[in-house]
Design an enzyme around this catalytic site. Structure first.
Site, mmCIF file in Angstrom:
data_model
loop_
_atom_site.group_PDB
_atom_site.id
_atom_site.type_symbol
_atom_site.label_atom_id
_atom_site.label_comp_id
_atom_site.label_asym_id
_atom_site.label_seq_id
_atom_site.Cartn_x
_atom_site.Cartn_y
_atom_site.Cartn_z
ATOM 1 N N LYS A 101 0.813 -1.231 0.000
ATOM 2 C CA LYS A 101 0.000 0.000 0.000
ATOM 3 C C LYS A 101 0.845 1.279 0.000
ATOM 4 O O LYS A 101 0.428 2.293 -0.535
ATOM 5 C CB LYS A 101 -0.924 0.022 1.223
ATOM 6 C CG LYS A 101 -2.080 -0.958 1.144
ATOM 7 C CD LYS A 101 -3.005 -0.759 2.342
ATOM 8 C CE LYS A 101 -4.036 -1.846 2.439
ATOM 9 N NZ LYS A 101 -4.959 -1.678 3.565
ATOM 10 N N ASP A 104 -9.976 2.774 2.668
ATOM 11 C CA ASP A 104 -10.037 2.193 4.021
ATOM 12 C C ASP A 104 -10.620 3.216 4.998
ATOM 13 O O ASP A 104 -11.428 2.880 5.872
ATOM 14 C CB ASP A 104 -8.627 1.819 4.517
ATOM 15 C CG ASP A 104 -8.139 0.501 3.933
ATOM 16 O OD1 ASP A 104 -8.978 -0.345 3.562
ATOM 17 O OD2 ASP A 104 -6.907 0.314 3.843
HETATM 18 P P1 NAP Z 1 0.556 -3.863 9.361
HETATM 19 O O1 NAP Z 1 0.910 -2.586 8.661
HETATM 20 O O2 NAP Z 1 1.364 -5.084 9.127
HETATM 21 O O3 NAP Z 1 0.540 -3.544 10.954
HETATM 22 C C1 NAP Z 1 0.305 -4.585 11.894
HETATM 23 C C2 NAP Z 1 0.184 -3.981 13.285
HETATM 24 O O4 NAP Z 1 -0.149 -5.025 14.190
HETATM 25 C C3 NAP Z 1 1.478 -3.369 13.818
HETATM 26 O O5 NAP Z 1 1.157 -2.268 14.630
HETATM 27 C C4 NAP Z 1 2.072 -4.521 14.661
HETATM 28 O O6 NAP Z 1 2.916 -4.088 15.706
HETATM 29 C C5 NAP Z 1 0.808 -5.088 15.271
HETATM 30 N N1 NAP Z 1 0.916 -6.495 15.678
HETATM 31 C C6 NAP Z 1 1.021 -7.575 14.873
HETATM 32 N N2 NAP Z 1 1.065 -8.714 15.612
HETATM 33 C C7 NAP Z 1 0.970 -8.318 16.911
HETATM 34 C C8 NAP Z 1 0.967 -9.018 18.148
HETATM 35 N N3 NAP Z 1 1.047 -10.359 18.194
HETATM 36 N N4 NAP Z 1 0.868 -8.304 19.298
HETATM 37 C C9 NAP Z 1 0.763 -6.945 19.259
HETATM 38 N N5 NAP Z 1 0.782 -6.227 18.116
HETATM 39 C C10 NAP Z 1 0.885 -6.901 16.957
HETATM 40 O O7 NAP Z 1 -0.943 -4.281 9.023
HETATM 41 P P2 NAP Z 1 -2.199 -3.324 8.705
HETATM 42 O O8 NAP Z 1 -2.355 -3.167 7.241
HETATM 43 O O9 NAP Z 1 -2.083 -2.120 9.546
HETATM 44 O O10 NAP Z 1 -3.427 -4.261 9.191
HETATM 45 C C11 NAP Z 1 -3.656 -4.506 10.571
HETATM 46 C C12 NAP Z 1 -4.900 -5.374 10.745
HETATM 47 O O11 NAP Z 1 -6.053 -4.665 10.302
HETATM 48 C C13 NAP Z 1 -4.855 -6.674 9.930
HETATM 49 O O12 NAP Z 1 -5.409 -7.714 10.719
HETATM 50 C C14 NAP Z 1 -5.752 -6.382 8.743
HETATM 51 O O13 NAP Z 1 -6.371 -7.537 8.223
HETATM 52 C C15 NAP Z 1 -6.793 -5.465 9.395
HETATM 53 N N6 NAP Z 1 -7.437 -4.568 8.398
HETATM 54 C C16 NAP Z 1 -8.794 -4.675 8.267
HETATM 55 C C17 NAP Z 1 -9.444 -3.857 7.373
HETATM 56 C C18 NAP Z 1 -10.939 -3.973 7.232
HETATM 57 O O14 NAP Z 1 -11.471 -3.517 6.205
HETATM 58 N N7 NAP Z 1 -11.637 -4.510 8.205
HETATM 59 C C19 NAP Z 1 -8.733 -2.922 6.580
HETATM 60 C C20 NAP Z 1 -7.340 -2.826 6.758
HETATM 61 C C21 NAP Z 1 -6.703 -3.674 7.678
HETATM 62 P P3 NAP Z 1 4.508 -3.830 15.441
HETATM 63 O O15 NAP Z 1 4.610 -2.453 14.854
HETATM 64 O O16 NAP Z 1 5.099 -3.938 16.789
HETATM 65 O O17 NAP Z 1 4.950 -4.898 14.495
#
Ligand code: NAP
Length: 256
Positions: free
Chosen positions: A37, A73
């Site tokens: 992205k 989003d």
């Molecule tokens: P990303 O950029 O990879 O960020 C992941 C985030 O989760 C980071 O802040 C990471 O912390 C944290 N994290 C991952 N595993 C963890 C754990 N075990 N304990 C604590 N923190 C943890 O991903 P993203 O694009 O932001 O997406 C995040 C989530 O939102 C995903 O599950 C995605 O599917 C969901 N999402 C949903 C929608 C929707 O339409 N519903 C849209 C977008 C995203 P660190 O910085 O410490 O690694």
């Protein structure tokens, strides 16, 4: 409609060629997901302001060979918050869990509609600090705190809305089955929005229910952001009921 929607698994070293290929008249555009992205930003010819502020593009529209970048989003999140959560963010104190791409989209979206303050908790504190600094450049009251139970408990007691933007609880991720918060520290009546949509009923939503908070799952946001992309590509109103039904069916089939 004579249109297909396909999934293209794209390694980083092919991203530029694949995106350039979208300029062909056969393509209406594309959605972009983790981890591309941010990388596609520099590959766009034009961009809406919101995507620029968020620093991420999840929707590309091909307009006569010119690629336009959008971020739906943010729009999907706000629509779910208002429609499914009946929550007006104006003047509210918000906690964001996580500091990745989704946390950025949600923070910018909620600031644009008048949230009073944003407090970010993230496993990696530096990422939370970086996001808070970016938000302060947009004149936000933004704080970054390290992920400790006591700090979380204190901040949650003073907030109106918590948004989980981590992948904790997401199926097929290392955080599967986990919850970022337990019922014991969730105040009654606040809104808990979990972006995770698989499973539909996440461990965090169960904790929120137990605590008497108001839970919102990630599925409506997923559908609304897809609907906004659909409308950008086709100029037609998205069939939301069909989209909800097929999203639920897909998740249900996976469970079976
Ligand atoms: P990303 O950029 O990879 O960020 C992941 C985030 O989760 C980071 O802040 C990471 O912390 C944290 N994290 C991952 N595993 C963890 C754990 N075990 N304990 C604590 N923190 C943890 O991903 P993203 O694009 O932001 O997406 C995040 C989530 O939102 C995903 O599950 C995605 O599917 C969901 N999402 C949903 C929608 C929707 O339409 N519903 C849209 C977008 C995203 P660190 O910085 O410490 O690694």
């Amino acid at each position: 409609m004579d249109v297909k929607y396909e999934a293209w698994e794209t390694p980083s070293d092919r991203l530029k060629d694949v995106v350039d290929g979208l300029r062909h008249a056969d393509f209406l555009g594309a959605n972009v997901t983790i981890p591309h992205k941010e990388a596609v930003l520099t590959m766009m010819d034009e961009m809406e302001n919101l995507a620029r502020e968020i620093g991420a593009v999840n929707t590309i529209v091909n307009r006569e060979g010119k690629l336009w970048g959008y971020n739906t989003d943010a729009q999907g999140f706000l629509r779910a918050l208002r429609k499914d959560g009946e929550f007006d963010p104006w003047g509210k104190h918000v906690i964001i869990l996580g500091a990745g791409g989704a946390a950025r989209a949600v923070s910018v979206a909620i600031l644009r509609v008048g949230a009073r303050s944003i407090t970010i908790f993230n496993r990696t504190l530096e990422r939370a600090q970086k996001l808070a600094s970016t938000l302060r450049l947009l004149n936000a009251e933004a704080y970054a705190l390290s992920w400790r139970r006591e700090g979380l408990k204190e901040a949650i007691s003073r907030c109106d809305l918590v948004v989980n933007c981590t992948s904790m609880g997401m199926k097929h991720s290392p955080g599967e089955g986990g919850t970022p918060l337990e019922a014991a520290i969730i105040p009654r009546g606040i809104v808990i929005f979990d972006l995770v949509y698989n499973p539909i009923e996440t461990p965090l939503l169960m904790e929120a229910r137990k605590a008497g908070a108001r839970p919102i799952g990630g599925l409506p946001m997923l559908v609304y952001q897809g609907a906004a992309s659909f409308e950008l590509w086709t100029g037609k109103k998205a069939p939301l009921d069909v989209m909800f039904a097929s999203a639920k069916k897909a998740l249900h089939n996976e469970k079976a």
